[in-house]
Scaffold this motif. Sequence first.
Motif, short mmCIF file in Angstrom:
data_model
loop_
_atom_site.label_atom_id
_atom_site.label_comp_id
_atom_site.label_asym_id
_atom_site.label_seq_id
_atom_site.Cartn_x
_atom_site.Cartn_y
_atom_site.Cartn_z
N LEU A 1 0.83 -1.21 0.00
CA LEU A 1 0.00 0.00 0.00
C LEU A 1 0.86 1.26 0.00
N ALA A 2 2.02 1.21 0.67
CA ALA A 2 2.93 2.36 0.65
C ALA A 2 3.50 2.58 -0.75
N GLU A 3 3.71 1.49 -1.50
CA GLU A 3 4.27 1.60 -2.85
C GLU A 3 3.20 1.88 -3.90
N LEU A 4 1.93 1.68 -3.58
CA LEU A 4 0.85 1.72 -4.57
C LEU A 4 0.80 3.02 -5.39
N PRO A 5 0.88 4.22 -4.78
CA PRO A 5 0.80 5.44 -5.61
C PRO A 5 1.89 5.50 -6.68
N GLU A 6 3.11 5.09 -6.32
CA GLU A 6 4.20 5.12 -7.31
C GLU A 6 4.01 4.03 -8.36
N ILE A 7 3.51 2.86 -7.95
CA ILE A 7 3.26 1.80 -8.92
C ILE A 7 2.28 2.27 -9.98
N ARG A 8 1.22 2.93 -9.55
CA ARG A 8 0.20 3.39 -10.49
C ARG A 8 0.68 4.55 -11.34
N SER A 9 1.48 5.43 -10.76
CA SER A 9 1.94 6.59 -11.54
C SER A 9 3.03 6.21 -12.55
N ARG A 10 3.90 5.28 -12.17
CA ARG A 10 5.01 4.90 -13.05
C ARG A 10 4.67 3.68 -13.92
N ARG A 11 3.62 2.94 -13.54
CA ARG A 11 3.27 1.67 -14.18
C ARG A 11 4.43 0.68 -14.08
N LEU A 12 5.11 0.73 -12.94
CA LEU A 12 6.22 -0.17 -12.64
C LEU A 12 6.14 -0.59 -11.18
N ALA A 13 6.47 -1.85 -10.92
CA ALA A 13 6.59 -2.35 -9.55
C ALA A 13 7.91 -3.10 -9.43
N PHE A 14 8.48 -3.11 -8.22
CA PHE A 14 9.83 -3.64 -8.05
C PHE A 14 9.86 -4.71 -6.95
N ASN A 15 10.79 -5.64 -7.12
CA ASN A 15 11.15 -6.61 -6.09
C ASN A 15 12.67 -6.60 -6.03
N ARG A 16 13.19 -5.98 -4.99
CA ARG A 16 14.64 -5.82 -4.88
C ARG A 16 15.20 -6.83 -3.88
N GLY A 17 15.21 -8.10 -4.27
CA GLY A 17 15.77 -9.15 -3.43
C GLY A 17 14.94 -9.47 -2.21
N VAL A 18 13.63 -9.18 -2.24
CA VAL A 18 12.78 -9.41 -1.07
C VAL A 18 12.28 -10.85 -1.02
N THR A 19 11.69 -11.34 -2.10
CA THR A 19 11.13 -12.70 -2.08
C THR A 19 12.21 -13.77 -2.19
N PHE A 20 13.21 -13.52 -3.03
CA PHE A 20 14.38 -14.40 -3.17
C PHE A 20 15.62 -13.53 -3.20
N ALA A 21 16.71 -14.05 -2.63
CA ALA A 21 17.93 -13.26 -2.58
C ALA A 21 18.47 -12.91 -3.96
N ASP A 22 18.19 -13.78 -4.96
CA ASP A 22 18.71 -13.53 -6.31
C ASP A 22 17.68 -12.91 -7.23
#
Length: 246
Positions: free
Chosen positions: A171-192
């Motif tokens: 929810l904290a990332e949601l405004p930027e996801i919608r404005s940029r049409r990009l979402a990121f995973n920076r080593g959160v779910t898997f280290a690689d």
Amino acid sequence: MPARPHRTVDRVIEILETVSLSPRGVTLAELAAALGAAKSSVQELTNGLLARGYLIEEEHRFHLGPGPFILASRANKLAALSLDHQFVAELGKVLGCTILVGVRVGDAIVFTDRAGEESPSLTFVARTHARRPLYTSAAGKILLANVPDDEMYRLLDLASPEQAGEVRQFLAELPEIRSRRLAFNRGVTFADAFVVATPLLAGDGSLIAAISAAVDPAKPDSLDNVGEELKKAVATLGPRYGPQPR
């Protein structure tokens, strides 16, 4: 009435998905262990699925029957569409990294196609078509961000208390996801896993899938630039390949 999980339905789906992931088939004991349920209760469900053609049994091992495939062929939305693998492969060539295609299945994301071998973890998830929570992966966040708010919050309400932190982060990332049409995973779910995702939309603006690009973990700073290039490439190549009717 809002959609909610149902224990019996969940168990039937677990049976079908567990069987679908095993090329050699699954025994009743293995199914009971996978579901954490008594063999007698699992057998009642498998008997019903056998009777309706959703399972077949060979040498005491269960395999998918023709039922699920008939349903897929009848579907008039995503299941009845085929996203050309050449589109995925072409994106991989243009960007020089692994590409994954993720679709929403109920309250989860399932990766349906891939090109490239950058991340062993992501490749495994894509190959097994495993269900994963929508609000953790970059692709899942894109799918969530592109549904109406009431549906998005309904899906988030299904999260367990242990997942509250991940929901808050989304929810904290949601405004930027919608404005940029990009979402990121920076080593959160898997280290690689350093991944950026963008939506693939149909001509009428409806969501088809989330397209992810995974970069070399040794080059995490390239992720933002790759994301911008991914958006451009999807916009350029999407209309050329697009989903085609079967």
